[in-house]
Design an enzyme around this catalytic site. Structure first.
Site, PDB file in Angstrom:
ATOM      1  N   LYS A 116       0.815  -1.215   0.000  1.00 16.43           N
ATOM      2  CA  LYS A 116       0.000   0.000   0.000  1.00 16.43           C
ATOM      3  C   LYS A 116       0.852   1.270   0.000  1.00 16.43           C
ATOM      4  O   LYS A 116       0.483   2.274  -0.623  1.00 16.43           O
ATOM      5  CB  LYS A 116      -0.956  -0.019   1.198  1.00 16.43           C
ATOM      6  CG  LYS A 116      -2.033  -1.092   1.016  1.00 16.43           C
ATOM      7  CD  LYS A 116      -2.942  -1.236   2.205  1.00 16.43           C
ATOM      8  CE  LYS A 116      -3.741  -0.031   2.496  1.00 16.43           C
ATOM      9  NZ  LYS A 116      -4.726  -0.257   3.560  1.00 16.43           N
ATOM     10  N   GLU A 200      -1.595   8.485   7.559  1.00 13.17           N
ATOM     11  CA  GLU A 200      -2.433   9.365   6.743  1.00 13.17           C
ATOM     12  C   GLU A 200      -3.350  10.134   7.690  1.00 13.17           C
ATOM     13  O   GLU A 200      -3.713   9.620   8.749  1.00 13.17           O
ATOM     14  CB  GLU A 200      -3.324   8.559   5.776  1.00 13.17           C
ATOM     15  CG  GLU A 200      -2.619   7.993   4.583  1.00 13.17           C
ATOM     16  CD  GLU A 200      -3.573   7.310   3.619  1.00 13.17           C
ATOM     17  OE1 GLU A 200      -4.738   7.039   3.991  1.00 13.17           O
ATOM     18  OE2 GLU A 200      -3.155   7.016   2.482  1.00 13.17           O
ATOM     19  N   LYS A 201      -3.738  11.339   7.280  1.00 10.90           N
ATOM     20  CA  LYS A 201      -4.739  12.066   8.049  1.00 10.90           C
ATOM     21  C   LYS A 201      -6.034  11.264   7.971  1.00 10.90           C
ATOM     22  O   LYS A 201      -6.363  10.707   6.924  1.00 10.90           O
ATOM     23  CB  LYS A 201      -4.963  13.459   7.439  1.00 10.90           C
ATOM     24  CG  LYS A 201      -5.996  14.304   8.194  1.00 10.90           C
ATOM     25  CD  LYS A 201      -5.790  15.764   7.984  1.00 10.90           C
ATOM     26  CE  LYS A 201      -6.747  16.559   8.866  1.00 10.90           C
ATOM     27  NZ  LYS A 201      -6.566  16.228  10.304  1.00 10.90           N
ATOM     28  N   TYR A 202      -6.754  11.133   9.077  1.00  9.44           N
ATOM     29  CA  TYR A 202      -7.973  10.348   9.090  1.00  9.44           C
ATOM     30  C   TYR A 202      -9.113  11.153   8.472  1.00  9.44           C
ATOM     31  O   TYR A 202      -9.383  12.273   8.886  1.00  9.44           O
ATOM     32  CB  TYR A 202      -8.345   9.950  10.515  1.00  9.44           C
ATOM     33  CG  TYR A 202      -9.569   9.076  10.571  1.00  9.44           C
ATOM     34  CD1 TYR A 202     -10.783   9.558  11.064  1.00  9.44           C
ATOM     35  CD2 TYR A 202      -9.534   7.773  10.069  1.00  9.44           C
ATOM     36  CE1 TYR A 202     -11.913   8.752  11.079  1.00  9.44           C
ATOM     37  CE2 TYR A 202     -10.666   6.957  10.088  1.00  9.44           C
ATOM     38  CZ  TYR A 202     -11.848   7.451  10.590  1.00  9.44           C
ATOM     39  OH  TYR A 202     -12.968   6.674  10.599  1.00  9.44           O
ATOM     40  N   LYS A 237     -18.292  -5.671   2.500  1.00 11.69           N
ATOM     41  CA  LYS A 237     -19.265  -4.976   1.653  1.00 11.69           C
ATOM     42  C   LYS A 237     -20.575  -5.750   1.651  1.00 11.69           C
ATOM     43  O   LYS A 237     -20.573  -6.979   1.655  1.00 11.69           O
ATOM     44  CB  LYS A 237     -18.721  -4.854   0.231  1.00 11.69           C
ATOM     45  CG  LYS A 237     -17.498  -3.937   0.160  1.00 11.69           C
ATOM     46  CD  LYS A 237     -16.841  -3.995  -1.213  1.00 11.69           C
ATOM     47  CE  LYS A 237     -15.589  -3.141  -1.243  1.00 11.69           C
ATOM     48  NZ  LYS A 237     -14.787  -3.369  -2.470  1.00 11.69           N
ATOM     49  N   ARG A 292      -7.110  -7.655  -8.804  1.00 12.53           N
ATOM     50  CA  ARG A 292      -7.880  -8.878  -9.086  1.00 12.53           C
ATOM     51  C   ARG A 292      -9.259  -8.485  -9.585  1.00 12.53           C
ATOM     52  O   ARG A 292      -9.631  -7.320  -9.523  1.00 12.53           O
ATOM     53  CB  ARG A 292      -8.017  -9.691  -7.793  1.00 12.53           C
ATOM     54  CG  ARG A 292      -8.873  -8.975  -6.762  1.00 12.53           C
ATOM     55  CD  ARG A 292      -9.159  -9.810  -5.530  1.00 12.53           C
ATOM     56  NE  ARG A 292     -10.173  -9.168  -4.722  1.00 12.53           N
ATOM     57  CZ  ARG A 292      -9.923  -8.259  -3.780  1.00 12.53           C
ATOM     58  NH1 ARG A 292      -8.698  -7.903  -3.527  1.00 12.53           N
ATOM     59  NH2 ARG A 292     -10.890  -7.690  -3.088  1.00 12.53           N
TER      60      ARG A 292
HETATM   61  C1  MV4 Z   1      -9.039   5.529   5.283  1.00 12.22           C
HETATM   62  C2  MV4 Z   1     -10.171   6.011   5.967  1.00 12.22           C
HETATM   63  C3  MV4 Z   1     -10.145   7.312   6.460  1.00 12.22           C
HETATM   64  N1  MV4 Z   1      -9.048   8.076   6.313  1.00 12.22           N
HETATM   65  N2  MV4 Z   1      -7.966   6.324   5.138  1.00 12.22           N
HETATM   66  C4  MV4 Z   1     -10.578   1.036   4.940  1.00 12.22           C
HETATM   67  C5  MV4 Z   1      -9.875  -0.157   4.408  1.00 12.22           C
HETATM   68  C6  MV4 Z   1      -9.038   0.356   3.346  1.00 12.22           C
HETATM   69  N3  MV4 Z   1      -9.765   0.195   2.110  1.00 12.22           N
HETATM   70  C7  MV4 Z   1      -8.808   1.814   3.655  1.00 12.22           C
HETATM   71  N4  MV4 Z   1      -9.910   2.186   4.486  1.00 12.22           N
HETATM   72  C8  MV4 Z   1     -10.019   3.438   4.967  1.00 12.22           C
HETATM   73  N5  MV4 Z   1      -8.989   4.271   4.793  1.00 12.22           N
HETATM   74  C9  MV4 Z   1      -7.976   7.576   5.651  1.00 12.22           C
HETATM   75  N6  MV4 Z   1      -6.872   8.359   5.529  1.00 12.22           N
HETATM   76  C10 MV4 Z   1     -11.266   5.167   6.115  1.00 12.22           C
HETATM   77  C11 MV4 Z   1     -11.172   3.893   5.636  1.00 12.22           C
HETATM   78  C12 MV4 Z   1     -12.332   3.043   5.843  1.00 12.22           C
HETATM   79  C13 MV4 Z   1     -13.029   2.590   4.795  1.00 12.22           C
HETATM   80  C14 MV4 Z   1     -12.630   2.944   3.523  1.00 12.22           C
HETATM   81  C15 MV4 Z   1     -13.362   2.461   2.490  1.00 12.22           C
HETATM   82  C16 MV4 Z   1     -14.476   1.652   2.722  1.00 12.22           C
HETATM   83  C17 MV4 Z   1     -14.847   1.310   3.969  1.00 12.22           C
HETATM   84  C18 MV4 Z   1     -14.133   1.775   5.047  1.00 12.22           C
HETATM   85  C19 MV4 Z   1     -14.522   1.424   6.318  1.00 12.22           C
HETATM   86  C20 MV4 Z   1     -13.782   1.900   7.345  1.00 12.22           C
HETATM   87  C21 MV4 Z   1     -12.667   2.700   7.119  1.00 12.22           C
END
Ligand code: MV4
Length: 447
Positions: A116, A200-202, A237, A292
């Site tokens: 990643k 990463e910033k949340y 999902k 994939r």
């Molecule tokens: C994030 C985020 C918020 N901020 N990155 C979840 C798994 C992976 N796909 C990355 N994900 C996230 N990354 C930052 N900087 C929130 C999530 C996230 C999320 C993202 C997409 C779909 C569902 C999610 C469920 C929880 C957290």
């Protein structure tokens, strides 16, 4: 052109590949575990080989067994499906070294994008927006503290070998940062054998929007528009749709173009999905690439008219894509509900067992991708998804109405499923207005 393809998978995706093979005049070879002897992919394939006992580790993950079956069956190519070995670069390598085409990207593209932090660097190099964060892996506590201070709390610590929600930790403030950092490293080392983490910033309550891309070996890269996968629970999902509701057209164009830039920049070939998070201002940020085919690929097939699995096979055989980007138009609206053998009233606990009576929904606009049948026993060893119910109609409103009709029509006696949960979501105001984000299910629906 391939004469014979082995599908290193089971369930509905194995059927999906077998169907594409049949239509292309290609023989199909199934592999199965002892627990799957009566399953539909074994029945429908031209040949089938038992590769081991019930547990995945003893069958569907046994690279030597799968390669042995490919040799005995004398196939030309191997399709990995999703899950199992689909993103295992070593399996990809072994297939090719054994003389079988792997229907997917090259091992190096898979490896690079599967990491990643490397994928994030490649996004930056392709001018794809990323969340403000660290410049590479976090090498010391001091760097973590200074980067976090710079980007602002809360920050997200991500395992570079993680994905799909695994190996992530939120640090709300400086006091918790270093503890969260060491926990994330330890967890990642244990889970993935790689403790590398980045920051990463949340982004709070994001939507999950991903772009389906397919690239051939002749420099053609096409997107098949975007999917909205925001209805999820614990990173699982539940409902996916295309196109995304409430995404402004200029953002839709920008996010799809960014995905194509990313795939082109990575010299990636075959099917891939570029995943983004979208914040309340409709700004989008690259998160990761799935190297994939995905469970939810049908919604992109419905709105674009492209058969993605056939395209995968033709690309792997060296053919150029049979369409150009300018030929593709996103038409209508598709929704997919994952029908899982789980009991929503018991925390979505898996509910395997014998399906005593089964009636598949049908009628105008209904696609039902499933391997189950009346008398089939859902085994407890694998993923709990037993079907994908996809509807495709001219408008989102009609798609919701058709999906609700089809869910009610589907009859599965003997096990509990998620059908009623989907019906509840589809009639919820937030979903109908497209106001749900990735935390909505846990925030609004789960007690
Ligand atoms: C994030 C985020 C918020 N901020 N990155 C979840 C798994 C992976 N796909 C990355 N994900 C996230 N990354 C930052 N900087 C929130 C999530 C996230 C999320 C993202 C997409 C779909 C569902 C999610 C469920 C929880 C957290």
């Amino acid at each position: 052109m391939f004469q014979k393809i082995l599908i290193a998978n089971r369930g509905e995706i194995a059927l999906r590949v077998i169907r594409a093979c049949r239509e292309l005049g290609i023989k199909s070879v199934a592999v199965y575990s002892e627990a799957d002897a009566d399953s539909m992919h074994v029945a429908l394939a031209d040949e089938a080989y038992c590769v081991g006992s019930a547990r995945s580790a003893d069958s569907y993950l046994k690279i030597d067994q799968i390669i042995a079956a490919a040799e005995v069956a004398d196939v030309d190519a191997i399709h990995p499906g999703y899950g199992f070995l689909a993103e295992n670069a070593h399996f990809n390598e072994v297939c090719r070294a054994s003389g079988f085409e792997f229907i997917g990207p090259s091992p190096s593209a898979m490896e690079k994008l599967g990491d990643k932090n490397t994928a994030r660097s490649m996004a930056i190099a392709s001018e794809v927006p990323v969340v403000p964060g660290s410049d590479g892996l976090i090498e010391s506590d001091e760097i973590a503290t200074s980067v976090a201070k710079e980007i602002g709390y809360p920050v997200l610590i991500k395992a570079t070998a993680g994905g799909g929600g695994k190996g992530m930790r939120v640090a709300p403030d400086e006091e918790t940062l270093l503890t969260a950092l060491s926990q994330a490293r330890t967890e990642a080392e244990a889970a993935f054998g790689n403790g590398g983490v980045y920051l990463e910033k949340y982004v709070g309550n994001p939507r999950h929007i991903e772009v389906q891309v397919i690239a051939d070996h002749h420099g053609n890269v096409c997107h098949l528009f975007e999917r909205d996968c925001s209805v999820q629970r614990r990173h699982q999902k539940l409902i996916e749709e295309a196109p995304s509701p409430n995404l402004p057209e200029d953002q839709r164009v920008a996010i799809c173009d960014a995905a194509v830039r990313m795939i082109r920049g990575a010299a990636y070939t075959n099917s891939g999905t570029v995943k983004f998070i979208v914040d309340e201002n409709n700004d989008f940020y690259f998160i990761e690439v799935n190297a994939r085919i995905q469970v939810e690929h049908p919604v992109s097939e419905m709105v674009s008219g492209v058969d993605l699995i056939k395209s995968q096979i033709l690309v792997a055989a060296g053919e150029p894509l049979s369409f150009k980007q300018e030929d593709l138009v996103c038409t209508g609206h598709a929704i997919e509900c994952r029908i899982n053998a789980e009991d929503p009233s018991k925390g979505f606990r898996p509910n395997p067992g014998m399906i005593k009576k089964f009636f598949a929904p049908g009628g105008i606009g209904v696609r039902f991708d499933s391997h189950v049948y009346g008398g089939y026993s859902v085994p407890p060893y694998y993923d709990s998804m037993i079907a994908k119910l996809i509807v495709y109609r001219p408008t989102r409103e009609e798609a919701i109405s058709t999906m609700r009709r089809a869910l009610k029509e589907m009859q599965v006696e003997g096990i509990e499923t998620t059908a009623a949960f989907h019906d509840m979501v589809l009639q919820h105001k937030d979903f109908i207005e497209g106001q749900h984000d990735t935390k909505w299910v846990e925030r609004e629906l789960m007690d």
